[in-house]
Design an enzyme around this catalytic site. Structure first.
Site, PDB file in Angstrom:
ATOM      1  N   ASP A 202      69.007  29.353  -3.278  1.00 39.95           N
ATOM      2  CA  ASP A 202      68.607  28.696  -4.521  1.00 39.95           C
ATOM      3  C   ASP A 202      67.112  28.405  -4.595  1.00 39.95           C
ATOM      4  O   ASP A 202      66.634  27.783  -5.527  1.00 39.95           O
ATOM      5  CB  ASP A 202      69.431  27.417  -4.756  1.00 39.95           C
ATOM      6  CG  ASP A 202      69.302  26.442  -3.598  1.00 39.95           C
ATOM      7  OD1 ASP A 202      68.457  26.676  -2.705  1.00 39.95           O
ATOM      8  OD2 ASP A 202      70.038  25.436  -3.577  1.00 39.95           O
ATOM      9  N   ASP A 203      66.358  28.874  -3.583  1.00 34.37           N
ATOM     10  CA  ASP A 203      64.895  28.766  -3.682  1.00 34.37           C
ATOM     11  C   ASP A 203      64.265  30.152  -3.779  1.00 34.37           C
ATOM     12  O   ASP A 203      63.122  30.358  -3.375  1.00 34.37           O
ATOM     13  CB  ASP A 203      64.304  27.938  -2.523  1.00 34.37           C
ATOM     14  CG  ASP A 203      64.794  28.365  -1.157  1.00 34.37           C
ATOM     15  OD1 ASP A 203      65.554  29.347  -1.074  1.00 34.37           O
ATOM     16  OD2 ASP A 203      64.417  27.718  -0.161  1.00 34.37           O
ATOM     17  N   ASP A 291      73.921  34.850   7.707  1.00 28.66           N
ATOM     18  CA  ASP A 291      73.179  36.101   7.507  1.00 28.66           C
ATOM     19  C   ASP A 291      73.211  36.996   8.752  1.00 28.66           C
ATOM     20  O   ASP A 291      73.276  38.222   8.655  1.00 28.66           O
ATOM     21  CB  ASP A 291      71.737  35.837   7.020  1.00 28.66           C
ATOM     22  CG  ASP A 291      70.986  34.803   7.839  1.00 28.66           C
ATOM     23  OD1 ASP A 291      71.569  34.238   8.792  1.00 28.66           O
ATOM     24  OD2 ASP A 291      69.809  34.549   7.534  1.00 28.66           O
TER      25      ASP A 291
HETATM   26  N1  UDP Z   1      72.365  24.904   1.581  1.00 23.90           N
HETATM   27  C1  UDP Z   1      73.724  24.678   1.529  1.00 23.90           C
HETATM   28  N2  UDP Z   1      74.210  23.532   2.090  1.00 23.90           N
HETATM   29  C2  UDP Z   1      73.388  22.613   2.678  1.00 23.90           C
HETATM   30  C3  UDP Z   1      71.994  22.862   2.716  1.00 23.90           C
HETATM   31  C4  UDP Z   1      71.514  24.022   2.169  1.00 23.90           C
HETATM   32  O1  UDP Z   1      74.471  25.481   0.976  1.00 23.90           O
HETATM   33  O2  UDP Z   1      73.885  21.620   3.157  1.00 23.90           O
HETATM   34  C5  UDP Z   1      71.847  26.138   0.968  1.00 23.90           C
HETATM   35  C6  UDP Z   1      70.679  25.881   0.043  1.00 23.90           C
HETATM   36  O3  UDP Z   1      71.132  25.555  -1.220  1.00 23.90           O
HETATM   37  C7  UDP Z   1      69.955  27.201   0.119  1.00 23.90           C
HETATM   38  C8  UDP Z   1      70.230  27.682   1.542  1.00 23.90           C
HETATM   39  O4  UDP Z   1      71.366  26.961   1.987  1.00 23.90           O
HETATM   40  O5  UDP Z   1      70.468  28.141  -0.784  1.00 23.90           O
HETATM   41  C9  UDP Z   1      69.068  27.435   2.473  1.00 23.90           C
HETATM   42  O6  UDP Z   1      68.722  26.084   2.432  1.00 23.90           O
HETATM   43  P1  UDP Z   1      67.229  25.578   2.589  1.00 23.90           P
HETATM   44  O7  UDP Z   1      66.338  26.363   1.687  1.00 23.90           O
HETATM   45  O8  UDP Z   1      67.231  24.090   2.364  1.00 23.90           O
HETATM   46  O9  UDP Z   1      66.928  25.845   4.105  1.00 23.90           O
HETATM   47  P2  UDP Z   1      66.187  27.041   4.853  1.00 23.90           P
HETATM   48  O10 UDP Z   1      65.787  28.051   3.843  1.00 23.90           O
HETATM   49  O11 UDP Z   1      65.027  26.385   5.505  1.00 23.90           O
HETATM   50  O12 UDP Z   1      67.208  27.555   5.800  1.00 23.90           O
HETATM   51 MN    MN Z   2      65.060  27.947   1.834  1.00 21.06          MN
END
Ligand code: UDP
Ligand code: MN
Length: 380
Positions: A202-203, A291
């Protein structure tokens, strides 16, 4: 009469000998052709795609080797996988563009509706992250974007309708919870009958014209796994699916934070290890995140190599280093990262950094300047 009959037999015999000799000579040259059959082949471009200002065809030009700092933001791993010589297919993605000729068309051109885009999210990000996506790229791909979250949300349900999927997975950021979501994403894709499965976080901002152009170069019936490796070497894990864990396997995987895509042909083959909850079992066996598990199923179990691409981006990279004139040619973008709010793409335009800290709105207005909330260009 008798003699001429013998003569005909002789000629036949000699002819068959010559034919066999020809076959023996041809067999080695046919072999590589056969081997290539299983690799994703680039196709001629199916249709011209409008992709925003200043698009060129050489999206994948990639002078840098194994460097995320390559000037055009692209990245190709430096090491061949599993000790094999560099597989020509691995560099296919960057070469495809050069093989395309603007005039070539094919009957079965890919449409955005053929792509299933899964966005993984969680309750706490419905407002802070998803709203921005709904306002920007998701608004251009409403029908084929599916939001996978972990709790009901009236507002989101109203906006997304059936495209919001409450996985009922736990909202924790644990391997089990994240694998649970990926498992539901996979099942929903299979159900959808669409040609391509693309996972996004979602980012991520998805530059839809670039995504369409990239996927158009491949056939969904072939085995295609496209994404950005998060490491510059394959990951090693104990083999607990095919054996008892005493041996290890090495495989590449596409980092989920940058998004990745899988052809339907390949997704169907993943079914024994991915469908109906099997994904969670597989992930638990190898004890790796979602992943990595996708990479494990595809590379280690199905022996289909990841096609490395530098067009997908996560915030694990330094996004500021992406050259401004190449940003609209990328497939995915991201922002931020751990204690690094300033890690965003450098693009100027409609909004200041304070108004648009992620730069997603700015990118969106460059791609779709007619959007009602984009500042109008003033005529002088
Ligand atoms: N996410 C999720 N559950 C959580 C925390 C994060 O589904 O409890 C999802 C979040 O919405 C995003 C993905 O996991 O799509 C990665 O999360 P984030 O960007 O916060 O962390 P990073 O990219 O550093 O792994
Ligand atoms: Mn992220």
């Amino acid at each position: 009469m008798h003699l001429s009959h013998v003569g005909t037999n002789k000629i036949c015999f000699l002819l068959s000998l010559a034919f066999c000799a020809l076959l023996v000579l041809l067999i080695p040259s046919l072999q590589p052709l056969q081997r290539q059959k299983d690799l994703p082949q680039p196709r001629p471009r199916t249709k011209p795609i409008r992709a925003g200002a200043g698009r060129r065809h050489d999206l994948y030009g990639n002078p840098g080797q194994g460097s995320e700092d390559a000037k055009d933001g692209s990245f190709i791993h430096p090491l061949p996988p599993r000790g094999r010589p560099e597989d020509p297919q691995r560099t296919l993605e960057r070469d495809t563009a050069h093989a395309r000729s603007p005039g070539s068309r094919s009957r079965d051109s890919l449409d955005l509706r053929d792509i299933f885009i899964a966005v993984k999210t969680t309750r706490k990000y419905h407002k802070s992250r998803l709203q921005l996506l709904s306002q920007t790229w998701v608004s251009k791909a409403k029908e084929q974007t599916f939001i996978f979250t972990d709790s009901e949300d009236k507002e989101l349900r109203q906006k997304a309708g059936l495209n919001m999927i409450n996985t009922n997975c736990s909202a924790a950021h644990t391997r089990q919870a994240l694998c649970c979501k990926m498992s539901v994403e996979y099942d929903k894709f299979i159900e959808s009958q669409k040609k391509w499965f693309c996972h996004m976080d979602d980012d991520n901002y998805v530059i839809l014209p670039s995504l369409l152009e990239l996927l158009s170069s491949y056939s969904h019936t072939q085995d295609v796994y496209l994404g950005r490796p998060s490491l510059d070497h394959p990951i090693e894990a104990a083999e607990r699916v095919k054996s008892d864990g005493s041996s290890s396997v090495k495989f590449w995987f596409a980092t989920g934070g940058a998004g990745f895509c899988i052809s339907r042909g390949l997704a169907l083959k993943m079914s024994p290890w991915a469908s109906l909850g099997n994904f969670i079992t597989t992930a638990e066996k190898i004890r790796l995140p979602d992943d990595c598990t996708v990479g494990y199923i595809i590379e280690a179990l199905l022996e289909v190599p990841l096609t490395h691409t530098g067009l997908f981006h996560s915030h694990l990279e330094n996004l500021q280093r992406l050259p401004t004139d190449s940003i609209l040619k990328q497939v995915t973008l991201s922002y931020g990262g751990f204690e690094n709010r300033r890690n965003v793409v450098s693009v100027g335009g409609a909004f200041s950094l304070a108004e648009d800290p992620t730069r997603f709105k700015t990118v969106h207005c460059l791609l779709y300047p007619d959007t009602d909330w984009c500042p109008r260009k003033t005529l002088h």
